[in-house]
Write a protein that holds these residues in place. Sequence first.
Motif, PDB file in Angstrom:
ATOM      1  N   GLY A  60       0.920  -1.079  -0.065  1.00 31.18           N
ATOM      2  CA  GLY A  60      -0.112   0.113   0.087  1.00 31.18           C
ATOM      3  C   GLY A  60       0.850   1.432  -0.036  1.00 31.18           C
ATOM      4  O   GLY A  60       0.368   2.369   0.305  1.00 31.18           O
ATOM      5  N   GLU A  61       2.007   1.102  -0.473  1.00 35.16           N
ATOM      6  CA  GLU A  61       2.912   2.284  -0.388  1.00 35.16           C
ATOM      7  C   GLU A  61       3.098   3.008  -1.898  1.00 35.16           C
ATOM      8  O   GLU A  61       3.598   4.229  -1.645  1.00 35.16           O
ATOM      9  N   GLU A  62       2.267   2.591  -2.815  1.00 30.11           N
ATOM     10  CA  GLU A  62       2.438   3.294  -4.068  1.00 30.11           C
ATOM     11  C   GLU A  62       0.854   3.351  -4.415  1.00 30.11           C
ATOM     12  O   GLU A  62       0.157   2.780  -4.208  1.00 30.11           O
ATOM     13  N   SER A  63       0.618   4.573  -5.501  1.00 34.22           N
ATOM     14  CA  SER A  63      -0.828   4.813  -5.737  1.00 34.22           C
ATOM     15  C   SER A  63      -0.848   3.936  -6.969  1.00 34.22           C
ATOM     16  O   SER A  63      -0.156   3.356  -7.657  1.00 34.22           O
ATOM     17  N   ALA A  64      -2.498   3.626  -7.090  1.00 31.57           N
ATOM     18  CA  ALA A  64      -2.917   2.749  -8.144  1.00 31.57           C
ATOM     19  C   ALA A  64      -2.918   3.506  -9.555  1.00 31.57           C
ATOM     20  O   ALA A  64      -3.172   2.855 -10.671  1.00 31.57           O
ATOM     21  N   SER A  65      -2.881   4.765  -9.545  1.00 35.02           N
ATOM     22  CA  SER A  65      -2.852   5.704 -10.810  1.00 35.02           C
ATOM     23  C   SER A  65      -1.611   6.453 -10.401  1.00 35.02           C
ATOM     24  O   SER A  65      -1.274   7.161  -9.865  1.00 35.02           O
ATOM     25  N   PHE A  66      -0.847   6.088 -11.701  1.00 37.13           N
ATOM     26  CA  PHE A  66       0.501   6.831 -11.555  1.00 37.13           C
ATOM     27  C   PHE A  66       0.563   8.205 -11.908  1.00 37.13           C
ATOM     28  O   PHE A  66       1.668   9.062 -12.282  1.00 37.13           O
ATOM     29  N   TYR A  67      -0.787   8.626 -12.328  1.00 34.22           N
ATOM     30  CA  TYR A  67      -1.024  10.098 -12.910  1.00 34.22           C
ATOM     31  C   TYR A  67      -1.472  10.802 -11.435  1.00 34.22           C
ATOM     32  O   TYR A  67      -1.833  12.131 -11.840  1.00 34.22           O
ATOM     33  N   SER A  68      -1.699  10.456 -10.518  1.00 34.01           N
ATOM     34  CA  SER A  68      -2.274  11.345  -9.432  1.00 34.01           C
ATOM     35  C   SER A  68      -1.191  10.943  -8.055  1.00 34.01           C
ATOM     36  O   SER A  68      -1.866  11.173  -7.145  1.00 34.01           O
ATOM     37  N   GLN A  69      -0.224  10.922  -8.450  1.00 29.12           N
ATOM     38  CA  GLN A  69       0.854  10.918  -7.279  1.00 29.12           C
ATOM     39  C   GLN A  69       0.552  12.017  -6.424  1.00 29.12           C
ATOM     40  O   GLN A  69       0.467  12.987  -6.576  1.00 29.12           O
ATOM     41  N   LYS A  70       1.044  11.709  -4.757  1.00 26.25           N
ATOM     42  CA  LYS A  70       0.843  12.657  -3.752  1.00 26.25           C
ATOM     43  C   LYS A  70       2.168  13.153  -3.629  1.00 26.25           C
ATOM     44  O   LYS A  70       3.267  12.719  -3.705  1.00 26.25           O
ATOM     45  N   LEU A  71       2.155  14.579  -3.005  1.00 30.76           N
ATOM     46  CA  LEU A  71       3.460  14.865  -2.714  1.00 30.76           C
ATOM     47  C   LEU A  71       4.226  14.313  -1.626  1.00 30.76           C
ATOM     48  O   LEU A  71       3.514  14.042  -0.705  1.00 30.76           O
ATOM     49  N   ARG A  72       5.557  13.799  -1.627  1.00 37.48           N
ATOM     50  CA  ARG A  72       6.332  13.081  -0.598  1.00 37.48           C
ATOM     51  C   ARG A  72       6.815  14.005   0.191  1.00 37.48           C
ATOM     52  O   ARG A  72       7.109  15.217   0.076  1.00 37.48           O
ATOM     53  N   GLN A  73       6.961  13.464   1.615  1.00 33.87           N
ATOM     54  CA  GLN A  73       7.376  14.427   2.797  1.00 33.87           C
ATOM     55  C   GLN A  73       8.635  15.017   2.502  1.00 33.87           C
ATOM     56  O   GLN A  73       8.907  15.999   2.804  1.00 33.87           O
ATOM     57  N   SER A  74       9.777  14.228   1.634  1.00 28.75           N
ATOM     58  CA  SER A  74      10.928  14.773   1.689  1.00 28.75           C
ATOM     59  C   SER A  74      10.866  16.039   0.872  1.00 28.75           C
ATOM     60  O   SER A  74      11.770  17.019   0.977  1.00 28.75           O
ATOM     61  N   GLN A  75       9.965  16.133  -0.167  1.00 28.20           N
ATOM     62  CA  GLN A  75       9.861  17.249  -0.837  1.00 28.20           C
ATOM     63  C   GLN A  75       9.342  18.525   0.041  1.00 28.20           C
ATOM     64  O   GLN A  75       9.745  19.610  -0.194  1.00 28.20           O
ATOM     65  N   GLN A  76       8.373  18.232   0.928  1.00 30.33           N
ATOM     66  CA  GLN A  76       7.923  19.217   1.792  1.00 30.33           C
ATOM     67  C   GLN A  76       9.076  19.610   2.818  1.00 30.33           C
ATOM     68  O   GLN A  76       9.156  20.932   3.053  1.00 30.33           O
ATOM     69  N   SER A  77       9.892  18.754   3.087  1.00 30.11           N
ATOM     70  CA  SER A  77      11.133  19.209   3.859  1.00 30.11           C
ATOM     71  C   SER A  77      11.941  20.154   3.370  1.00 30.11           C
ATOM     72  O   SER A  77      12.457  20.979   3.781  1.00 30.11           O
ATOM     73  N   GLN A  78      12.211  19.880   1.953  1.00 28.55           N
ATOM     74  CA  GLN A  78      13.137  20.733   1.334  1.00 28.55           C
ATOM     75  C   GLN A  78      12.434  22.247   1.231  1.00 28.55           C
ATOM     76  O   GLN A  78      13.090  23.296   1.317  1.00 28.55           O
TER      77      GLN A  78
END
Length: 551
Positions: free
Chosen positions: A527-545
């Motif tokens: 359950g760690e990846e999305s079922a639609s690769f066109y609607s990925q959610k923002l990752r926490q690592s990017q928010q940290s940047q």
Amino acid sequence: MTHDLQSFEQSVPERTGDRVPYRPRNHRNVLCIFPKYSRSFGTFHHAYPLMGRVRAFMPPQGILLVAAYLPQEWNVRFVDENIRPTTRADYQWADVVIVSGMHIQRPQMNQINTLAHRFSKITVIGGPSVSGCPEYYPDFDILHLGELGDATDQMIEYLDQQVERPPQQLRFETQERLPLDQFPVPAYHLLNLNQYFIASVQFSSGCPYRCEFCDIPELYGRNPRLKAPEQVLRELDAMLESGNPGAVYFVDDNFVGNRRAVTELLPHLVRWQKQNGYPLQFACEATLNLAQSPKLLELMREAYFTTVFCGIETPETEALQSISKDHNLSMPILDAVKILNRYGMEVVSGIILGLDTDTPETADRILDFIRISNIPMLTINVLQALPRTPLWRRLEQAGRLVSEEGRESNVEFLMPYEQVIEMWRRCITTAYEPEFLYQRFAYNVEHTYANRIIVPNSPARVSWTNIRRGLMLLGNILLRVGLLSDYRQTFWQMAAPALKTGKIEQVIKIGLTAHHLIKFSQECARGEESASFYSQKLRQSQQSQVEALQR
């Protein structure tokens, strides 16, 4: 979002006559940023640790083209955030920040805008996402809508005269497109191609078909526009000056959308490969009816096309008809796949779950199709409705578009939502179970790879740099896959006989690809990846940047 269909069918005209480049009166520092992708099936991120310097999948053609189009008198800096994050020093250096990307990168693009504004920089966004949905980007200073053309010239002139942020958002919309045969060579000199999994080149733009879920015809037209063959060769030469990942993907929406033009291009590619010692393998995206063009296939084989992505979508006839994919029915799908294999081309397939015609038996039919077709790699997605598509308009009219946060798709399926997601999870985890995947690769070794031309051991292929890189790749695969992976026994059943017969490239190719597919499917199972690769959610690592740059 309701649009008149007729307005989408009216293509933007091309400029006639030669362009006179704008001569700026002021110096500008322009920072071009390509935002980070969320990890997905198509980023191949699990292969990077095996590949040394590789940090991203493919260089972005669009923003590199814009960087090359800007006045030569200006300083241009390019940052691909898939390679490295944009720094405070980058923002401080810039007078202007230009961003481009796709819908999947929308959160990242808006965050780049926020950061640039914190440094009081004027921001510009262009590319397919903003061109399709300007309302997604209310806070950017300038929107560039449409393709390269008169709007680009107007934007350049404005930035030459003014780099203070405007009091309200400005829009420059292309009324006359620059013909593709006048496009500059993308600014490959601003990057190191050795940091990418694969390189990319564009020959044509647009697609004559109107698949219900696809936005390409409405963004780029149904009559493919073309570059000159000599232009493509110049781009290939420029690429090799910046590095050589070993393969180039033609990012055309449909490589065979204009078959006469492709037939004229391919002899040029053949001659270029022979003159340069076959330094590259080619890949492309094409409709499955390519299998009905033996002359094209023979030329593609001689030019060393080894992979073709085909949007098969589903093996179910009724489903293909319902999504306006009738051209997949012009011959039996399995026959078409086998024909492509006979010309040495491994097929990669797109598969969609969640279509209105799906039944509880659809997952079984897809898995049977995978087994019979022996296609190793398939992008198995849950249906996602993209703006500016017939699918979006149909579902919008029916009240079946869903914006609920945390949901895997924006489509209200006719089957129960959880059942569709479970069908997807079953398909992707079964397809990439190690033994099943390696069985399909074994079939392709015998029935596809064996049909490729024998390329020469030229200096371009057996240089010390390439030998050293190959040994590094092989060593990493033998260690991380052959010794440390949980499927190492399956790997050795393929690798041991191949190594004994000197088929090192085969071990590297299958080892890299399979490792990503297996690891990614394991994440899907958890359950760690999305079922639609066109609607990925923002990752926490990017928010940290973002938070780090705001401090």
